[in-house]
Design an enzyme around this catalytic site. Sequence first.
Site, PDB file in Angstrom:
ATOM      1  N   GLY A  85       4.366 -65.145  61.942  1.00  0.00           N
ATOM      2  CA  GLY A  85       4.856 -65.994  63.015  1.00  0.00           C
ATOM      3  C   GLY A  85       6.375 -65.973  63.065  1.00  0.00           C
ATOM      4  O   GLY A  85       7.031 -65.396  62.191  1.00  0.00           O
TER       5      GLY A  85
ATOM      6  N   LYS B 245       4.291 -55.859  66.546  1.00  0.00           N
ATOM      7  CA  LYS B 245       5.427 -56.399  67.284  1.00  0.00           C
ATOM      8  C   LYS B 245       6.751 -55.793  66.794  1.00  0.00           C
ATOM      9  O   LYS B 245       7.726 -55.731  67.551  1.00  0.00           O
ATOM     10  CB  LYS B 245       5.464 -57.919  67.208  1.00  0.00           C
TER      11      LYS B 245
ATOM     12  N   LYS C  50       4.250 -57.161  56.862  1.00  0.00           N
ATOM     13  CA  LYS C  50       3.388 -56.600  57.891  1.00  0.00           C
ATOM     14  C   LYS C  50       3.742 -55.129  58.064  1.00  0.00           C
ATOM     15  O   LYS C  50       4.911 -54.754  58.060  1.00  0.00           O
ATOM     16  CB  LYS C  50       3.583 -57.298  59.238  1.00  0.00           C
TER      17      LYS C  50
ATOM     18  N   VAL D 202      12.963 -54.377  62.116  1.00  0.00           N
ATOM     19  CA  VAL D 202      13.100 -53.122  62.837  1.00  0.00           C
ATOM     20  C   VAL D 202      12.860 -51.942  61.906  1.00  0.00           C
ATOM     21  O   VAL D 202      12.174 -50.975  62.254  1.00  0.00           O
ATOM     22  CB  VAL D 202      14.494 -53.023  63.496  1.00  0.00           C
TER      23      VAL D 202
ATOM     24  N   ALA E 248      14.085 -66.689  57.917  1.00  0.00           N
ATOM     25  CA  ALA E 248      14.349 -67.420  56.679  1.00  0.00           C
ATOM     26  C   ALA E 248      15.514 -68.391  56.811  1.00  0.00           C
ATOM     27  O   ALA E 248      15.447 -69.529  56.328  1.00  0.00           O
ATOM     28  CB  ALA E 248      14.616 -66.429  55.548  1.00  0.00           C
TER      29      ALA E 248
ATOM     30  N   SER F 218       9.480 -66.940  62.061  1.00  0.00           N
ATOM     31  CA  SER F 218       9.927 -67.753  60.917  1.00  0.00           C
ATOM     32  C   SER F 218      11.099 -67.097  60.196  1.00  0.00           C
ATOM     33  O   SER F 218      10.984 -66.690  59.046  1.00  0.00           O
ATOM     34  CB  SER F 218       8.761 -67.961  59.940  1.00  0.00           C
TER      35      SER F 218
ATOM     36  N   GLU G  92      11.020 -51.853  59.269  1.00  0.00           N
ATOM     37  CA  GLU G  92       9.587 -51.785  59.001  1.00  0.00           C
ATOM     38  C   GLU G  92       8.846 -51.217  60.206  1.00  0.00           C
ATOM     39  O   GLU G  92       7.856 -50.515  60.069  1.00  0.00           O
ATOM     40  CB  GLU G  92       9.063 -53.176  58.653  1.00  0.00           C
TER      41      GLU G  92
END
Length: 255
Positions: A63, A118, A32, A182, A67, A65, A184
């Site tokens: 969502g 987000k 994203k 963060v 890893a 998730s 990204e």
Amino acid sequence: MTIDAPFDRKFLETVNPLLDQENLPLLAFVNKGIEAKTKALTLEIIVDTLGSKAAQQATFISGPSFAKEVVKRQPTTVSVASISEEHALKVSELFHQPWFRCYPGTDPIGVELAGALKNVYAIAAGVADGLGFENNTRAGLVTRSLAEMTRIGQSYGASPLTFLTLAGGQKLDEIIKNLGSVAEGVSTAEGLHEIIQEIGVEAPIAEAMYSVLYEGLSARDAAEELMNFPAAKREIEVCGETGHAAAILSKLRTD
């Protein structure tokens, strides 16, 4: 595919010659972000590099998730979205497990934006923690961040309901623990600033983070500016004129 947003375009340009446009593979993206220079979402970059057919079939997963929790088979739920409902369902069925539930939808722009934005607000959460602010601040930040995300998404033409789904539902104070998200968010903040200027939407938290990251504004000064930001004249609209709300309003007018 998991690609850091700044490298989307270069990677997809490299992959393009290897693809058969008449028999495209199932394309699922979990990254994203917003490309800083062009303000493009991954969906737009796919159009530019792989063509419109690939973009129509591309699917986006977003969502809460982490890893390490998925590997432990802890119950996890995500949103899966594509312009093509068929492909959203295919990816959902492919990834679905007793511990990993997928909710398909057809708003990839909203899912992309929710996942990308987000990460910017996660930085704000980290800044607030660093300044020593506690629960009142965190709760207010989460609420106002969601409002900003929804405004930006609606300006893009995304459904406001998407931002209430799993795509936008990861807790900010959890995201801040994940360095990848963060990092990204830092590059996304730059592209988001350009978008906000272009569409004219009000997003003071996102703009404050841009100023902290790229203009040298101190975190404490940013917090002070946000608390002094003028309040909107009509932050909460009068309830609707249909359904039960209409009946209540009717009583108010006649009594």
